[in-house]
Design a protein around this motif. Structure first.
Motif, PDB file in Angstrom:
ATOM      1  N   GLY A   5       0.779  -1.227   0.000  1.00  0.00           N
ATOM      2  CA  GLY A   5       0.000   0.000   0.000  1.00  0.00           C
ATOM      3  C   GLY A   5       0.811   1.277   0.000  1.00  0.00           C
ATOM      4  O   GLY A   5       0.239   2.374   0.025  1.00  0.00           O
ATOM      5  N   CYS A   6       2.139   1.160  -0.022  1.00  0.00           N
ATOM      6  CA  CYS A   6       2.997   2.352   0.005  1.00  0.00           C
ATOM      7  C   CYS A   6       3.107   2.953  -1.392  1.00  0.00           C
ATOM      8  O   CYS A   6       2.918   2.269  -2.403  1.00  0.00           O
ATOM      9  N   ALA A   7       3.437   4.237  -1.442  1.00  0.00           N
ATOM     10  CA  ALA A   7       3.392   4.973  -2.712  1.00  0.00           C
ATOM     11  C   ALA A   7       4.501   4.574  -3.676  1.00  0.00           C
ATOM     12  O   ALA A   7       4.353   4.727  -4.890  1.00  0.00           O
ATOM     13  N   GLY A   8       5.651   4.137  -3.163  1.00  0.00           N
ATOM     14  CA  GLY A   8       6.739   3.715  -4.030  1.00  0.00           C
ATOM     15  C   GLY A   8       7.342   4.824  -4.871  1.00  0.00           C
ATOM     16  O   GLY A   8       7.768   4.598  -5.998  1.00  0.00           O
ATOM     17  N   ARG A   9       7.402   6.034  -4.324  1.00  0.00           N
ATOM     18  CA  ARG A   9       7.978   7.150  -5.056  1.00  0.00           C
ATOM     19  C   ARG A   9       9.499   7.133  -4.948  1.00  0.00           C
ATOM     20  O   ARG A   9      10.086   6.437  -4.120  1.00  0.00           O
ATOM     21  N   SER A  10      10.160   7.909  -5.781  1.00  0.00           N
ATOM     22  CA  SER A  10      11.619   7.923  -5.802  1.00  0.00           C
ATOM     23  C   SER A  10      12.172   8.653  -4.585  1.00  0.00           C
ATOM     24  O   SER A  10      11.459   9.392  -3.882  1.00  0.00           O
TER      25      SER A  10
END
Length: 391
Positions: free
Chosen positions: A73-78
């Protein structure tokens, strides 16, 4: 003909040209959230020592909780996007950026890096939505810069673990559902997931504070806290476990501190352009312009340093001593900028109508936690000389 003034110091070096469209979109989205939902209230929250727990779901909706983590559920952004978000949050207040850091870079990262699949499935989805808040228990009353001297101990009792000890300056502990606690064992330092409703666990907010007033820091007491065998984080043994999480938080600080610096600069610039003395705006005086220029240059250098760290992190090449460069330099410069900005506001600068002194008092804490200036100086000194000077 005089050109229109540049109010954003990063525009002096065309900083945005170094960012992708996606990175700028993330930055602008978080800036809009800050300006709409946080900035109008921060002076009151600070004065009343109130952390806006009621807005945690909105932080989650922006993808800020565990922003740089993938899955669950985490956004996984850079890393760069997370850094830009940290800058915008701390441009409002260090305490609000610290919330995101404690939740995501410390508590969630500990579970994501070192937890079992069952632990990840149980906690990370709820933490990413803000349903469950976490905290990270490492520092103790007598053990700050030297966590190896911690006295919190976990002993085996059959299949169970029993924890006893104290922790101090633990962010969010009084509102957390889960605490990541680091303790000595017969086999070295281990991490444990401790539900905060476990008998024997208590968290008490530290009050009153002169810094970080819009956030929560606590004392934790643990007296014979009994945990099941699967409470231990299986992937962490020794101090490398908590240190890997601290590096995540320190990386965010390198960006965030520049947000506090930028906001201080912008407040001073706006004030000096409208405040008139001796028949001229303060901005027309040479000494004022020198102060503003010096602040802008340090902000630009700090942003370039943070961006380099972010590019290295996204490439999987960031080394721990490089994080120390960012944390040490950018905190040190940010607090100097906030103090200098306050001088341009005169006596009005000591009121909560203006942000620089609030930023300066917050940065006293930011400069201390996740490694003091002295600790990071010695880390870099060892890197430069090959000689350890910690003893």
């Amino acid at each position: 003909m005089t050109a229109a003034p540049i109010t954003d110091p990063a525009a002096l070096i065309s900083f945005d040209s170094l960012l992708t469209e996606e990175e700028k979109a993330t930055r602008d989205r978080i800036r809009a959230f800050v300006d709409d939902r946080l900035r109008p209230h921060i002076a009151q929250w600070y004065e009343e020592a109130h952390f806006p727990v009621e807005l945690v779901p909105e932080f989650a909706q922006q993808g800020l909780l565990g922003m740089h983590l993938t899955g669950y559920g985490c956004a996984g952004r850079s890393a760069v996007e997370y850094g830009l978000a940290a800058t915008e949050l701390e441009a409002c207040d260090s305490g609000l950026r610290t919330f995101v850091s404690v939740q995501g870079s410390l508590a969630m990262s500990a579970i994501h890096k070192h937890g079992s699949e069952e632990q990840k499935q149980e906690w990370l989805p709820r933490m990413s939505t803000g349903e469950a808040i976490g905290c990270f228990g490492l520092t103790e009353p007598d053990s700050g810069s030297d966590p190896g001297s911690m006295t919190t101990f976990a002993r085996r009792d059959g299949d169970d673990w029993v924890l006893t000890g104290r922790k101090r300056w633990i962010g969010l502990a009084s509102i957390a559902a889960i605490s990541v606690v680091w303790a000595q064992t017969d086999d070295g330092v281990r991490g444990f997931l401790v539900p905060t409703d476990t008998p024997g666990f208590s968290a008490t907010p530290i009050e009153p504070k002169l810094s970080m007033r819009a956030s929560i820091q606590c004392d934790i007491e643990m007296t014979d806290v009994r945990l099941p065998a699967d409470a231990v984080l299986p992937g962490a043994q020794g101090l490398s476990g908590p240190f890997s999480c601290l590096n995540e938080a320190r990386y965010g600080i390198a960006w965030g501190a520049m947000g506090a610096a930028r906001d201080s600069f912008e407040a001073a610039l706006a004030y000096t352009r409208t405040r008139t003395q001796f028949g001229r705006p303060l901005a027309a005086f040479q000494l004022t312009q020198r102060k503003l220029v010096d602040m802008a240059l340090e902000i630009d250098k700090g942003l370039l340093l943070a961006l380099q760290l972010g590019r290295l992190k996204d490439a999987g090449a960031l080394q721990h001593h490089q994080i120390s460069v960012g944390k040490l330099n950018n905190c040190r410069e940010a607090i100097a900028i906030a103090r200098e900005a306050r001088t341009l506001l005169g006596g009005n600068g000591i009121t909560l109508d203006h942000s620089p002194l609030r930023h300066a008092t917050n940065l006293e804490s930011v400069r201390t936690y996740e490694g003091t200036d002295e600790v990071h100086t010695l880390i870099l000194g060892q890197q430069l000389t090959g000689e350890a000077a910690f003893a």
